[in-house]
Design a protein around this motif. Sequence first.
Motif, PDB file in Angstrom:
ATOM      1  N   LEU B   5       0.837  -1.208   0.000  1.00 32.68           N
ATOM      2  CA  LEU B   5       0.000   0.000   0.000  1.00 32.68           C
ATOM      3  C   LEU B   5       0.869   1.254   0.000  1.00 32.68           C
ATOM      4  CD1 LEU B   5      -2.867  -1.040   2.450  1.00 32.68           C
ATOM      5  CD2 LEU B   5      -3.026  -0.705  -0.016  1.00 32.68           C
ATOM      6  N   ASP B   6       1.953   1.204   0.793  1.00 33.84           N
ATOM      7  CA  ASP B   6       2.918   2.315   0.785  1.00 33.84           C
ATOM      8  C   ASP B   6       3.487   2.518  -0.615  1.00 33.84           C
ATOM      9  OD1 ASP B   6       2.647   2.936   3.385  1.00 33.84           O
ATOM     10  OD2 ASP B   6       4.448   1.890   4.077  1.00 33.84           O
ATOM     11  N   LEU B  11       4.023   5.605  -5.505  1.00 31.80           N
ATOM     12  CA  LEU B  11       3.876   5.613  -6.970  1.00 31.80           C
ATOM     13  C   LEU B  11       3.059   6.821  -7.408  1.00 31.80           C
ATOM     14  CD1 LEU B  11       4.239   4.081  -9.707  1.00 31.80           C
ATOM     15  CD2 LEU B  11       2.050   3.002  -9.250  1.00 31.80           C
ATOM     16  N   PHE B  12       1.989   7.081  -6.684  1.00 30.91           N
ATOM     17  CA  PHE B  12       1.117   8.182  -7.094  1.00 30.91           C
ATOM     18  C   PHE B  12       1.652   9.536  -6.623  1.00 30.91           C
ATOM     19  CE2 PHE B  12      -1.560   4.617  -7.920  1.00 30.91           C
ATOM     20  CZ  PHE B  12      -2.342   5.017  -8.999  1.00 30.91           C
ATOM     21  N   ALA B  13       2.325   9.548  -5.467  1.00 31.61           N
ATOM     22  CA  ALA B  13       2.816  10.833  -4.944  1.00 31.61           C
ATOM     23  C   ALA B  13       4.142  11.236  -5.575  1.00 31.61           C
ATOM     24  CB  ALA B  13       2.965  10.747  -3.428  1.00 31.61           C
ATOM     25  N   GLY B  14       4.944  10.252  -5.945  1.00 33.66           N
ATOM     26  CA  GLY B  14       6.300  10.563  -6.415  1.00 33.66           C
ATOM     27  C   GLY B  14       6.456  10.742  -7.913  1.00 33.66           C
ATOM     28  N   GLY B  15       5.381  10.746  -8.629  1.00 31.62           N
ATOM     29  CA  GLY B  15       5.469  10.967 -10.081  1.00 31.62           C
ATOM     30  C   GLY B  15       5.700   9.703 -10.883  1.00 31.62           C
ATOM     31  N   PRO B  54      14.980   6.346  -8.621  1.00 31.42           N
ATOM     32  CA  PRO B  54      15.019   4.983  -9.168  1.00 31.42           C
ATOM     33  C   PRO B  54      13.637   4.377  -9.400  1.00 31.42           C
ATOM     34  CG  PRO B  54      16.504   5.190  -7.294  1.00 31.42           C
ATOM     35  CD  PRO B  54      15.796   6.479  -7.407  1.00 31.42           C
ATOM     36  N   GLU B  55      12.706   4.634  -8.444  1.00 32.14           N
ATOM     37  CA  GLU B  55      11.385   4.011  -8.598  1.00 32.14           C
ATOM     38  C   GLU B  55      10.638   4.563  -9.808  1.00 32.14           C
ATOM     39  OE1 GLU B  55      12.536   5.652  -6.007  1.00 32.14           O
ATOM     40  OE2 GLU B  55      10.977   6.654  -4.835  1.00 32.14           O
ATOM     41  N   VAL B  56      10.907   5.847 -10.109  1.00 26.34           N
ATOM     42  CA  VAL B  56      10.265   6.464 -11.275  1.00 26.34           C
ATOM     43  C   VAL B  56      10.840   5.851 -12.556  1.00 26.34           C
ATOM     44  CG1 VAL B  56       9.904   8.647 -12.511  1.00 26.34           C
ATOM     45  CG2 VAL B  56       9.823   8.604 -10.015  1.00 26.34           C
TER      46      VAL B  56
END
Lengths: 158, 507
Positions: B5-6, B11-15, B54-56
Motif C-alpha cells: 500500500l505504501d 507511486l502516485f505521490a512521487g510521479g 530509481p522508482e520512477v
Amino acid sequence: MRVRTAFVDIAVGFAAIALLVAVVVLSERFPLPHRFQLGAAVFPRIVAVLLALVGGSIALTRIVAGLRKTTAATTEYVVIESPRHVLAALAALILYGMFLRPLGFLIVTPMFLLFTLRLLGVRSWIVIVLIAALSTAGIWIVFDMLLGVPLPNGLLPL
Amino acid sequence: MSLLLDGFVHLFAGGGVLALLVGVFLGIIVGSLPGLTATMGIALLIPFTFGVAPEVALSMMIGIFAGGIYGGSISAILLRTPGTPAAGATVLDGYPLAQRGEAGRALAVATISSAIGGLIGAVTLSFLAPQIARIAVRFGPPEYVLLGIYGLTMISYVTGKSMLKGYFMGLLGLLIATMGIDPISGFPRFTFGNLNLLNGLALLPVLIGLFAVAQAFEGVSTFRERAVAQIKITRIGITIRDFVRIIPHVIKSGFIGTFVGAVPGTGTDIAAFLSYGEAKRSSRNAAEFGTGAIEGVAAPEAGNNASVNGAMIPLFTLGIPGEAATAVMLGGLLLLGLQPGPLLFRENAQVIYTVFASTITANIFILTIGLIGARVFAKVLSLPKNVITPLIFIIAIVGSYAMRNNAFDVGVTIATGFFGYLMVKADYPVPPLLLGLILGPLVESNLGRTLLISDGSYLVFFTRPISLLFVALITFALVSSAFQRRRAGTGGKGDRGGGVTPGSPDA
C-alpha cells in the motif's frame, strides 16, 4: 553480400585462440597472488582458455563438416542485405560520433539525418528537411531542456 | 500488505505513475512496430532516466516492457506480423478474426486478456518475491559465486541455434568484464593505458550498442522491405458472452504465464504458446482454433503479459535475468545504483514495493490505453522504417554520450552496435554477452572473497546447504538444456529466436 557460415565460424575459432594468446601475454605482468588470494591473472586466463576451447570447438565442427562435405557446410551463408547502405550508415555514424562534440549537436544531427534519410530512400527533400529539423529540435528539447542532460553546443554559442 | 500500500502511495505521490503511463504508451508503440522490441525500448530509455528517482525510472521501464509485450498483439492482429515474438501465437487466431471484419473484437479480447493476465502475474510477483528474498538474504560469498554461475547457465536458454555459440558469446562477455581494476588486488587489467577503461567498459554504451544500434543496422539492411497491408478496424469491444467465454482461459493462462516467466530462461513467447496449447486442449471450441477463436487470442495474450511479471521474480530476488529484456533491466537497475537481490528488499524496500505497485497499475493502463487508443496505434503501424531507423541511431548515440559527456562511450556504442549486428547475422546471440558482462564481476569478486574465507579451499561450495542447492540447480539446468536440445534435434531446432536477434527475446 554473403559469406559461408563455415568461414565465419572458423575465423571466430582462430580469433578466440588469438585472444587466449593475447590474454596470457598481457597478464604476464599482473601481480602474483598472496596466500589464498585469487590472482589478478587467474580469472581472465580461465575465461580465455574456456573461450578458446569453445571457439576451437565451433571451428573444428565446421572443419569436420567441411571435410565430410555435409549439406550444412556447403549451403549455409551469412547474408548481409544492402551492404553498401550498411557501410555508409556506419561511416555516417562514426563521423557523427567524431564531430558531435567539436561541431555541436544542433549542427551535426540535422546533417546526419539528411544523409541517412536520403540513403534509406526517402525521396522528398521537403520531408527530409522537415524530419531532420523537427527531430533535432525534439531531442534537444527533451534531453537538454526537460531532462537537464547537457548536449554538446560545439560551435554554437548557446 | 502495508508495504505494498505504501508502494502505491509513493507511486502516485512521487510521479512514478506518470512515468509508468508514458512507459506503457511508448511500450505499446515500440511493441506494435515489427522490428522494434521492448528490449530496445528499455535500452534506449535508460539515458533518459539520469537524475530521476530509481522508482520512477523503474516504473517507466516496467511500463515499456509490459506495454511492449501487449503492443505486439496489435500488429499480429492487423498485419499478420507479430510485433514481438511473444505475439507469435496471437497471429494464429487474431488475424483470421480481423480478416472476417472482427479486428475490433480481436483487439478488445487481446487488450482485456493482456490486462487480466498481467494483473495475475503482478499480484503473484508482489506476494511471492519477498518470500524468496527472505531466503536469499542468507547468502554469503560462496552462494553468490554459485548464483552467478547459475545465472550464466541461462545462456543455454537465451541462445539461438547453437548452444556453443551462446556460450562463446557469454565467455566473451566474461572476458570483457575483466577489463579494468581487479576487484581483489586493485591492479588495472587490459586497460592499455586508457583512463576510460580503468573501471572497465561502461555498461550503458555496450547495452545501447548491442540492443539498439545493432537493431538499427538491421533496419538499414532491410529498408527496402515493403510494408504489409493493414486491415481496418471497425467497432472495438466485446460482448458479455465473449467475456464469459474467454475468462476461464485468461485466468488459467495468467497462472501458466507467471510460472513460465518465473523460470529463468523461458520467456514470454514460450508462455504464450504454452497458454495457447492449453486453451486449445481444454476448450469446447477446439475445432475453431486457427480459424478465428477468441480464446486463441485471449490465452496467449494473458500468458505473455503474465510472464512479464513472472520474469521479474528471479530478477529482483536473485539478480538473475532469464531473457534479454530482463537482462537489460538488470543493467538498468545497476546503473540506477540498485543491486538486485535479497538486499534490495532490505535496503530499498520503498523502491521495490513502488515497483510492485507499478507492475499492478501498468495493467490498468494497458486496459484503458489499449481500448481507447487502438485506432491511434493502428495508425502508428504505418510509420515507415526508413524514417524510424535514423532516429534510433541518434537517440542511441545521444543516450550513450549523455551518461558521462564522454566521446569514448559514443565510440564504444558504435563499435558494439556494429559488432552485435555482425554477430547476430552469423547466428551468435548477443544476450549471453550481456549476461557475461553483468555476472562476471559478481562471480570473480565473490570467488576471491570465498577463497579468502575458506583458506583457499573449494570444498566450501559443497558444505553449505544453500550452496549445495545451487550446485544441484546448476547441474539440472545444464543437463536439462542439453537434453532439450538433443530432443529438439541438431542442437536447437526448437529455438524460439530468444536472443538470436538483438532485442528480440524480449518477446
